[in-house]
Design a protein around this motif. Structure first.
Motif, PDB file in Angstrom:
ATOM      1  N   GLN B  26       0.817  -1.045   0.017  1.00 16.34           N
ATOM      2  CA  GLN B  26      -0.003   0.089  -0.061  1.00 16.34           C
ATOM      3  C   GLN B  26       0.939   1.270   0.066  1.00 16.34           C
ATOM      4  O   GLN B  26       1.757   1.641   0.614  1.00 16.34           O
ATOM      5  CB  GLN B  26      -0.916   0.005   1.209  1.00 16.34           C
ATOM      6  CG  GLN B  26      -1.975   1.208   1.463  1.00 16.34           C
ATOM      7  CD  GLN B  26      -2.900   1.138   0.617  1.00 16.34           C
ATOM      8  OE1 GLN B  26      -3.619   0.498   0.437  1.00 16.34           O
ATOM      9  NE2 GLN B  26      -3.125   2.485  -0.272  1.00 16.34           N
ATOM     10  N   GLY B  27       0.570   2.100  -0.981  1.00 14.09           N
ATOM     11  CA  GLY B  27       1.334   3.728  -0.906  1.00 14.09           C
ATOM     12  C   GLY B  27       2.547   3.562  -1.553  1.00 14.09           C
ATOM     13  O   GLY B  27       3.223   4.556  -1.778  1.00 14.09           O
ATOM     14  N   GLN B  28       3.123   1.979  -1.957  1.00 16.26           N
ATOM     15  CA  GLN B  28       4.542   2.158  -2.579  1.00 16.26           C
ATOM     16  C   GLN B  28       4.369   2.286  -4.270  1.00 16.26           C
ATOM     17  O   GLN B  28       3.323   2.141  -4.732  1.00 16.26           O
ATOM     18  CB  GLN B  28       4.985   0.595  -2.623  1.00 16.26           C
ATOM     19  CG  GLN B  28       5.858   0.492  -1.397  1.00 16.26           C
ATOM     20  CD  GLN B  28       6.732  -0.785  -1.495  1.00 16.26           C
ATOM     21  OE1 GLN B  28       6.257  -1.667  -2.027  1.00 16.26           O
ATOM     22  NE2 GLN B  28       7.838  -0.816  -0.795  1.00 16.26           N
ATOM     23  N   THR B  29       5.388   2.743  -4.629  1.00 13.72           N
ATOM     24  CA  THR B  29       5.674   2.802  -6.209  1.00 13.72           C
ATOM     25  C   THR B  29       6.392   1.794  -6.629  1.00 13.72           C
ATOM     26  O   THR B  29       7.687   1.853  -6.339  1.00 13.72           O
ATOM     27  CB  THR B  29       6.066   4.310  -6.557  1.00 13.72           C
ATOM     28  OG1 THR B  29       5.181   5.266  -6.191  1.00 13.72           O
ATOM     29  CG2 THR B  29       6.147   4.399  -8.280  1.00 13.72           C
ATOM     30  N   LEU B 176       4.147  14.348 -10.298  1.00 11.64           N
ATOM     31  CA  LEU B 176       2.793  13.899 -10.166  1.00 11.64           C
ATOM     32  C   LEU B 176       2.803  12.476  -9.366  1.00 11.64           C
ATOM     33  O   LEU B 176       1.904  12.289  -8.504  1.00 11.64           O
ATOM     34  CB  LEU B 176       1.999  13.825 -11.618  1.00 11.64           C
ATOM     35  CG  LEU B 176       1.556  14.936 -12.068  1.00 11.64           C
ATOM     36  CD1 LEU B 176       1.231  14.500 -13.494  1.00 11.64           C
ATOM     37  CD2 LEU B 176       0.240  14.946 -11.432  1.00 11.64           C
ATOM     38  N   ILE B 177       3.935  11.710  -9.822  1.00 10.41           N
ATOM     39  CA  ILE B 177       3.919  10.393  -8.974  1.00 10.41           C
ATOM     40  C   ILE B 177       3.891  10.707  -7.680  1.00 10.41           C
ATOM     41  O   ILE B 177       3.605   9.786  -6.682  1.00 10.41           O
ATOM     42  CB  ILE B 177       4.782   9.441  -9.699  1.00 10.41           C
ATOM     43  CG1 ILE B 177       4.352   9.107 -11.121  1.00 10.41           C
ATOM     44  CG2 ILE B 177       5.010   8.095  -8.863  1.00 10.41           C
ATOM     45  CD1 ILE B 177       5.111   8.215 -12.210  1.00 10.41           C
ATOM     46  N   GLU B 178       5.079  11.760  -7.145  1.00 12.88           N
ATOM     47  CA  GLU B 178       5.380  11.851  -5.754  1.00 12.88           C
ATOM     48  C   GLU B 178       3.955  12.357  -5.019  1.00 12.88           C
ATOM     49  O   GLU B 178       3.650  12.080  -4.019  1.00 12.88           O
ATOM     50  CB  GLU B 178       6.572  12.882  -5.916  1.00 12.88           C
ATOM     51  CG  GLU B 178       7.764  12.245  -6.119  1.00 12.88           C
ATOM     52  CD  GLU B 178       8.236  11.182  -4.931  1.00 12.88           C
ATOM     53  OE1 GLU B 178       7.872  11.258  -3.852  1.00 12.88           O
ATOM     54  OE2 GLU B 178       8.822  10.303  -5.562  1.00 12.88           O
ATOM     55  N   GLN B 179       3.376  13.250  -5.637  1.00 16.36           N
ATOM     56  CA  GLN B 179       2.122  13.832  -5.271  1.00 16.36           C
ATOM     57  C   GLN B 179       0.957  12.615  -4.803  1.00 16.36           C
ATOM     58  O   GLN B 179       0.478  12.579  -3.866  1.00 16.36           O
ATOM     59  CB  GLN B 179       1.425  14.657  -6.261  1.00 16.36           C
ATOM     60  CG  GLN B 179       0.457  15.466  -5.830  1.00 16.36           C
ATOM     61  CD  GLN B 179      -0.280  16.348  -7.029  1.00 16.36           C
ATOM     62  OE1 GLN B 179       0.363  16.716  -7.859  1.00 16.36           O
ATOM     63  NE2 GLN B 179      -1.467  16.605  -6.895  1.00 16.36           N
ATOM     64  N   GLU B 183      -0.478  10.861  -1.340  1.00 18.14           N
ATOM     65  CA  GLU B 183      -1.884  10.509  -0.764  1.00 18.14           C
ATOM     66  C   GLU B 183      -2.115   8.882  -1.009  1.00 18.14           C
ATOM     67  O   GLU B 183      -3.071   8.577  -0.668  1.00 18.14           O
ATOM     68  CB  GLU B 183      -2.846  11.152  -2.120  1.00 18.14           C
ATOM     69  CG  GLU B 183      -2.691  12.373  -2.069  1.00 18.14           C
ATOM     70  CD  GLU B 183      -3.412  13.142  -3.529  1.00 18.14           C
ATOM     71  OE1 GLU B 183      -4.367  12.377  -4.181  1.00 18.14           O
ATOM     72  OE2 GLU B 183      -2.846  14.184  -3.945  1.00 18.14           O
ATOM     73  N   ASN B 184      -1.097   8.393  -0.483  1.00 16.34           N
ATOM     74  CA  ASN B 184      -0.922   6.759  -0.443  1.00 16.34           C
ATOM     75  C   ASN B 184      -1.820   5.954  -1.544  1.00 16.34           C
ATOM     76  O   ASN B 184      -2.447   4.765  -1.164  1.00 16.34           O
ATOM     77  CB  ASN B 184      -1.806   6.582   1.126  1.00 16.34           C
ATOM     78  CG  ASN B 184      -1.326   5.475   1.768  1.00 16.34           C
ATOM     79  OD1 ASN B 184      -0.268   4.837   1.653  1.00 16.34           O
ATOM     80  ND2 ASN B 184      -2.119   4.752   2.415  1.00 16.34           N
ATOM     81  N   ILE B 185      -1.550   6.547  -2.545  1.00 22.20           N
ATOM     82  CA  ILE B 185      -2.167   5.587  -3.671  1.00 22.20           C
ATOM     83  C   ILE B 185      -0.904   4.654  -4.198  1.00 22.20           C
ATOM     84  O   ILE B 185       0.438   5.210  -4.509  1.00 22.20           O
ATOM     85  CB  ILE B 185      -2.494   6.666  -4.807  1.00 22.20           C
ATOM     86  CG1 ILE B 185      -3.775   7.517  -4.296  1.00 22.20           C
ATOM     87  CG2 ILE B 185      -2.870   5.606  -6.095  1.00 22.20           C
ATOM     88  CD1 ILE B 185      -3.982   8.254  -5.485  1.00 22.20           C
ATOM     89  N   THR B 186      -1.385   3.475  -4.354  1.00 21.68           N
ATOM     90  CA  THR B 186      -0.187   2.579  -4.773  1.00 21.68           C
ATOM     91  C   THR B 186      -0.142   2.649  -6.354  1.00 21.68           C
ATOM     92  O   THR B 186      -1.101   2.655  -7.002  1.00 21.68           O
ATOM     93  CB  THR B 186      -0.858   1.035  -4.498  1.00 21.68           C
ATOM     94  OG1 THR B 186      -1.203   0.946  -3.139  1.00 21.68           O
ATOM     95  CG2 THR B 186       0.348   0.037  -4.927  1.00 21.68           C
ATOM     96  N   GLN B 187       0.945   2.459  -6.722  1.00 23.55           N
ATOM     97  CA  GLN B 187       1.433   2.760  -8.120  1.00 23.55           C
ATOM     98  C   GLN B 187       2.228   1.655  -8.723  1.00 23.55           C
ATOM     99  O   GLN B 187       3.196   1.349  -8.044  1.00 23.55           O
ATOM    100  CB  GLN B 187       2.032   4.336  -8.446  1.00 23.55           C
ATOM    101  CG  GLN B 187       0.929   5.264  -7.968  1.00 23.55           C
ATOM    102  CD  GLN B 187       1.707   6.623  -8.296  1.00 23.55           C
ATOM    103  OE1 GLN B 187       1.634   7.247  -9.210  1.00 23.55           O
ATOM    104  NE2 GLN B 187       1.978   7.200  -7.054  1.00 23.55           N
TER     105      GLN B 187
END
Lengths: 215, 211
Positions: B26-29, B176-179, B183-187
């Protein structure tokens, strides 16, 4: 130009125009949705359906409309399918034009980028929503020029209903010409056809302009 | 969060993916890197359900997960395609609001408010009424992100996000990816650009072409 003569024959020509417009409008209203359904069916993964529809399109496009009119009115009663004159004409026009429209729509569907559909799928849209909100609006823009040609052909083709004894514009002109031995009625017929196609051309151009808001 | 175990796929007898295994929390890229033809896009298409796999397993939050298109996995995975795939006949705002309008039970007012919020978040407020052909590559990409985020996906996938952009715009994508990470979005990001991957990745998975 004998204005008195023109005013005498004009009511008959306008009556004929009503018949021409009836065939034209009803054919468009019925053949466009039918053509759309056929074009979707042509893409069907259910092969027998696609095969039957291909055969239908081939038959309709491969034989003259005049022949189809004769067949529907004089041929189908042999198998106990009897149409009144107007219904027979309308039926023949609808099934003929639906086949042409289906081919146009089929080409248009192929022209819609597959990526647009995938994007819709990734947004969780179902097949109907994708068709209604993504494919169809893009299809309409693509098919307008080709549809325009067919629509204008339809106005002129409507004169073929004479073969079933229906009183369309051209038939009204022919009757007046034979009776009065003058080409004036046919000249008027030509002017009315030109006016009709001019209005349609203007309408189609407006439609093209309407859809030119995006590329 | 999302775990792939030994995903294998062949196309016409040719192996495309072989025992691909990784996990993103969760929240990782996670960046999937590798040369052209290594199967990066195929693995992404597998995760989002546009391509089937032959064997292996995908787990989401510990439960077996079968990626599906259509509405089955709605809200689970969002995707930003390499070529953005914006709906060319819809304006920026319409692109963003189409899916919420059709797929959620929110009111038109709520959808409008959410769309305006996304437009502001991505710096697109003044582009709301423009059509895709009127936007630059970077703007199109931001619309595609907003469109994907409108359904609040748990995971956002990116396919080669920098390939169509100039170096300045590439830095914008990094931001954008950092932003989104904040927001804890998994990418999950597929890229061939190692330098870019280094800037954004919490972890990297390298795919090599199968010989």
């Amino acid at each position: 130009m004998n204005w008195h003569y023109i005013s005498e024959i004009l009511p008959a020509l306008l009556d004929g125009t009503k018949m021409t417009l009836s065939i034209f409008v009803l054919t468009l209203v019925l053949a466009i949705p039918l053509g759309l359904l056929v074009s979707v069916g042509l893409h069907s993964e259910f092969k027998p359906l696609a095969a039957v529809l291909k055969l239908y399109v081939w038959l309709m496009r491969g034989t003259p409309l005049l022949l189809q009119l004769i067949f529907v009115f004089y041929g189908l009663p042999i198998v106990h399918i009897v149409f009144q004159r107007f219904s027979a004409a309308l039926f023949a026009f609808v099934i003929n034009y639906a086949a042409y429209f289906a081919e146009i729509f089929r080409g248009g569907l192929q022209g819609v980028d597959r990526g647009q559909i995938e994007a819709g799928q990734m947004l969780g849209l179902n097949s109907f929503q994708i068709f209604r909100h993504i494919t169809l609006p893009q299809l309409v823009k693509q098919v307008i020029p080709a549809m325009g040609n067919e629509v204008i052909n339809l106005v002129k083709d409507s004169s073929l209903v004479y073969v079933l004894g229906l009183g369309d514009l051209l038939r009204a002109g022919n009757i007046a010409m034979a009776r009065d031995v003058t080409l004036v009625p046919l000249l008027l017929v030509a002017i009315i056809y030109l006016l009709l196609t001019a209005v349609l051309t203007w309408g189609l151009r407006s439609l093209e302009r309407h859809y030119s808001y995006y590329e | 969060m999302l775990k792939l175990e030994n995903i294998t796929k062949q196309i016409a007898g040719r192996p495309i993916l072989k025992d691909v295994s990784f996990e993103v929390t969760q929240g990782q890229t996670l960046c999937i890197v590798g040369p052209s033809g290594a199967g990066k896009t195929t693995i992404l298409r597998t995760i989002i359900g546009l391509t089937n796999y032959d064997s292996g397993e995908i787990l989401l939050n510990g439960q077996k997960f079968i990626p599906q298109i259509d509405n089955i996995n709605q809200g689970v995975i969002g995707v930003v395609f390499q070529d953005f795939r914006l709906f060319s006949h819809l304006s920026t705002a319409e692109n963003i609001s189409l899916a919420p309008r059709l797929k959620t039970k929110t009111t038109p007012k709520e959808i409008q408010a959410a769309t305006e919020k996304l437009l502001a978040q991505l710096g697109l407020t003044d582009k709301a009424d423009l059509y895709p052909f009127q936007l630059s590559g970077g703007q199109k990409q931001r619309v595609a992100i907003a469109r994907a985020l409108a359904l609040h996906p748990q995971i956002l996938c990116w396919d080669e996000p920098t390939s169509a952009l100039d170096p300045d715009m590439r830095d914008n994508v990094v931001s954008l990816i950092e932003q989104l990470k904040q927001e804890n979005i998994t990418q999950i990001v597929v890229t061939h650009d190692l330098d870019f991957a280094q800037k954004i990745a919490d972890q990297t998975y390298e795919l090599a072409p199968i010989k």
